[in-house]
Every structure is written in structure tokens, then in C-alpha cells.
Design a protein around this motif. Sequence first.
Motif, short mmCIF file in Angstrom:
data_model
loop_
_atom_site.label_atom_id
_atom_site.label_comp_id
_atom_site.label_asym_id
_atom_site.label_seq_id
_atom_site.Cartn_x
_atom_site.Cartn_y
_atom_site.Cartn_z
N TYR A 81 4.07 0.50 5.09
CA TYR A 81 2.85 1.25 5.34
C TYR A 81 2.82 2.55 4.54
N VAL A 82 3.92 3.30 4.55
CA VAL A 82 3.98 4.59 3.85
C VAL A 82 4.07 4.38 2.34
N ASN A 83 4.87 3.42 1.91
CA ASN A 83 5.04 3.05 0.50
C ASN A 83 5.35 4.25 -0.39
N PRO A 84 6.51 4.90 -0.17
CA PRO A 84 6.83 6.08 -0.98
C PRO A 84 7.11 5.69 -2.44
N GLN A 85 6.49 6.41 -3.34
CA GLN A 85 6.66 6.26 -4.79
C GLN A 85 6.46 4.81 -5.24
N ASN A 89 5.84 -2.18 -4.03
CA ASN A 89 5.46 -3.04 -5.15
C ASN A 89 6.62 -3.26 -6.12
N LYS A 90 7.45 -2.25 -6.31
CA LYS A 90 8.63 -2.41 -7.16
C LYS A 90 9.61 -3.40 -6.55
N ALA A 91 9.78 -3.35 -5.23
CA ALA A 91 10.69 -4.28 -4.55
C ALA A 91 10.16 -5.71 -4.62
N ILE A 92 8.86 -5.88 -4.46
CA ILE A 92 8.27 -7.23 -4.57
C ILE A 92 8.46 -7.76 -5.99
#
Length: 123
Positions: A81-85, A89-92
Motif C-alpha cells: 500500500y505504501v510502496n516506498p521508492q 514494482n521493482k520486486a515484481i
Amino acid sequence: MAWFLYFVSAAWIAFGACTILYTTETRRMAKDLLFKTNRIIMASIPAIAGLLFILSASSSGLPWVMRLFGILGLLKGGFIYVNPQDLYNKAITWYLETISDQAHRFIGIITVILGTAVFSWIL
């Protein structure tokens, strides 16, 4: 709440088996699901599952493990939800495009083992 543990263990075993046997197809299906689904919906799934893990801990022979899974699910939901930096998307992208097929199959093996373990811990 044992029904939830049965459901999760069966889902983990099925997903792990598909990941081991059908690596390319599973990766393509996960890519379609993860990139096309709204991030808030993707954050709510592990958060709700984490809450249900915590609530179903008393139905397990190892309640501390289920509570640990629950806390990790809540943290994962908050992280998405927070998705810092833009780390989500980088992990996906890392999971779907960077790791090798052998590493993807290894994740499937771990998932099957965890699903079997959760199934065996249900009272």
C-alpha cells in the motif's frame, strides 16, 4: 477458523506444484495478474490473509507460526500500500523477469513444503 488454514495450505500446494511443473505459464499468469490489478486490491489481499492467519492461530498445533505468517501478511499488505521508492514494482519485475527458471522452481518447492507443513499443523 481451520477452514482458512485448509484453504491456504491447498492453495500453496497447488500454486507450488504449478510453479514447478509449468514455470513459464505460471510466470505469465502472475505477470498478467500483478501488473493489471489495482495496487490497493493487491495490498488488501495479504493484509486480510494476515488478519485471518492471526485469527486462525488457535486452530493450529503451532499457533506462533500462524501468528508470524499473519504479522508478515499484514506487513506485506502495508508495504504494498505504501510502496516506498516504487519498491513493489521493482520486486515484481525482479520476481517475474530477472530470476532464472531454476530459482522460480525453487520458490515453488518452498511453497509446496510450506503448504504441506501448514496442512499438517492443523488440529
